[in-house]
Write an enzyme that holds these catalytic residues in place. Structure first.
Site, mmCIF file in Angstrom:
data_model
loop_
_atom_site.group_PDB
_atom_site.id
_atom_site.type_symbol
_atom_site.label_atom_id
_atom_site.label_comp_id
_atom_site.label_asym_id
_atom_site.label_seq_id
_atom_site.Cartn_x
_atom_site.Cartn_y
_atom_site.Cartn_z
ATOM 1 N N ASP A 1 -5.313 8.170 4.584
ATOM 2 C CA ASP A 1 -3.858 8.377 4.616
ATOM 3 C C ASP A 1 -3.480 9.793 5.071
ATOM 4 O O ASP A 1 -2.321 10.059 5.387
ATOM 5 C CB ASP A 1 -3.284 8.203 3.200
ATOM 6 C CG ASP A 1 -2.726 6.817 2.947
ATOM 7 O OD1 ASP A 1 -2.338 6.153 3.911
ATOM 8 O OD2 ASP A 1 -2.690 6.418 1.766
ATOM 9 N N GLN B 1 -2.306 3.339 -2.892
ATOM 10 C CA GLN B 1 -1.011 2.889 -2.398
ATOM 11 C C GLN B 1 0.126 3.548 -3.176
ATOM 12 O O GLN B 1 0.078 3.659 -4.390
ATOM 13 C CB GLN B 1 -0.932 1.355 -2.519
ATOM 14 C CG GLN B 1 0.300 0.732 -1.903
ATOM 15 C CD GLN B 1 0.334 0.812 -0.390
ATOM 16 O OE1 GLN B 1 -0.694 0.917 0.262
ATOM 17 N NE2 GLN B 1 1.512 0.760 0.176
ATOM 18 N N LYS C 1 -3.790 -4.807 4.023
ATOM 19 C CA LYS C 1 -4.757 -3.797 4.473
ATOM 20 C C LYS C 1 -6.181 -4.316 4.275
ATOM 21 O O LYS C 1 -7.029 -4.190 5.168
ATOM 22 C CB LYS C 1 -4.539 -2.465 3.714
ATOM 23 C CG LYS C 1 -3.254 -1.762 4.142
ATOM 24 C CD LYS C 1 -2.902 -0.571 3.263
ATOM 25 C CE LYS C 1 -1.582 0.054 3.718
ATOM 26 N NZ LYS C 1 -1.147 1.199 2.909
HETATM 27 N N1 GUN Z 1 3.335 3.414 0.781
HETATM 28 C C1 GUN Z 1 4.091 3.222 1.865
HETATM 29 N N2 GUN Z 1 3.404 3.547 2.979
HETATM 30 C C2 GUN Z 1 2.187 3.938 2.574
HETATM 31 C C3 GUN Z 1 1.021 4.398 3.262
HETATM 32 O O1 GUN Z 1 0.960 4.511 4.490
HETATM 33 N N3 GUN Z 1 -0.035 4.732 2.469
HETATM 34 C C4 GUN Z 1 0.008 4.628 1.138
HETATM 35 N N4 GUN Z 1 -1.078 4.989 0.452
HETATM 36 N N5 GUN Z 1 1.061 4.216 0.462
HETATM 37 C C5 GUN Z 1 2.148 3.867 1.194
#
Ligand code: GUN
Length: 284
Positions: free
Chosen positions: A119, A96, A52
């Site tokens: 998110d 995350q 990311k």
């Molecule tokens: N863990 C798995 N997918 C995601 C996501 O899209 N965002 C976050 N913050 N954690 C994740």
């Protein structure tokens, strides 16, 4: 059958994002910034958070990856997020998942201001999605699935669409987006009875159950479109989805591959959401 490869539509989104990032910089004399918070030592989270941060830089944003130890307390995490909420140079932020230990039980979704919640876990953002507000900030993976369907000209209005899974991050917002796009929606989950009877009537099935290579040919109607959101490492080390892809070829009309299906779309939409947050904040 066509493979619904996520790379071409993801690149298209990222190219658009790059232009908007440049435009923002010219108009506002600063860079857009994304902050990614990784708590603990999960190897998968390390890979995802790094990715990311790297893609954000590739499209011209500033990105910061904050790595906190496994022993981080709720108060420490909250203090960091409040600081980032109040930092005018930060446009988007995320924590995350999964989180270590009891942190997963804390109301972290309330600690990130909705304006920076890329998110879309905050109840405000879930609410605007439910209201079908055109300005709504929408969770990355479900929004990515809709963009994937659109890129391959798969229409949704009037179709029967089934979502397997009911997580807050994928299943629930996915069903809402399909409903907002005028599909007739069915949501099945671990407590549903006779799942096969429900998935079989769907023209489009989004599979987000978190079960490696679990769903085979008998689950799906002939010529339906299947989007596989799952991602797992099999015992032999191969990356696989929730579906048994080999069984679905020559049965369904479209299938998203794993990897390189939904994955690239999720990251591209994350960048899109970060730009949206930045643009909205300067407008308001
Ligand atoms: N863990 C798995 N997918 C995601 C996501 O899209 N965002 C976050 N913050 N954690 C994740």
């Amino acid at each position: 059958m066509i493979w619904l490869n996520g790379n071409p539509p993801a690149d298209k989104i990222l190219n658009e994002v790059e232009l908007r990032v440049q435009k923002f910089k010219t108009s506002n004399h600063r860079h857009i910034k994304l902050v990614v918070v990784w708590v603990g030592n999960s190897e998968a989270s390390k890979v995802y958070t790094n990715k990311k941060a790297v893609i954000a830089k590739q499209v011209g944003m500033l990105s910061e990856l904050i790595h906190l130890p496994e022993t981080t307390t709720a108060v420490e995490l909250k203090n960091l997020l409040v600081k980032l909420n109040n930092d005018p140079t930060v446009d988007g932020m995320l924590v995350q998942r999964p989180l270590p230990g009891t942190l997963e039980l804390e109301p972290i979704h309330l600690w990130i201001t909705p304006e920076k919640d890329v998110d879309c876990f905050h109840p405000y953002n879930l609410g605007t999605l439910m209201r079908n507000d055109p300005e709504a900030l929408v969770s990355c993976t479900p929004k990515g699935v809709m963009a994937l369907l659109d890129f391959y000209s798969i229409s949704v209005a009037g179709k029967n669409a089934c979502v397997i899974g009911r997580s807050l991050i994928v299943g629930r917002p996915m069903t809402q987006l399909l409903l907002n796009a005028n599909a007739t929606t069915i949501q099945v989950h671990s407590k549903s009875k006779n799942i096969e009877e429900l998935t079989q009537i769907a023209d489009i099935v989004v599979v987000a159950a978190g079960l490696p290579e679990y769903f085979g040919k008998k689950m799906f109607k002939k010529d339906s479109v299947v989007i596989d959101v799952g991602i797992h490492r099999s015992n032999s080390g191969k990356i696989v989805g929730d579906c048994i892809a080999d069984e679905l070829i020559n049965h369904v009309s479209g299938l998203s591959p794993v990897p390189k299906g939904v994955g690239p779309m999720t990251i591209a939409v994350l960048m899109q959401n970060t730009v949206l947050c930045a643009e909205k904040r300067v407008k308001n």
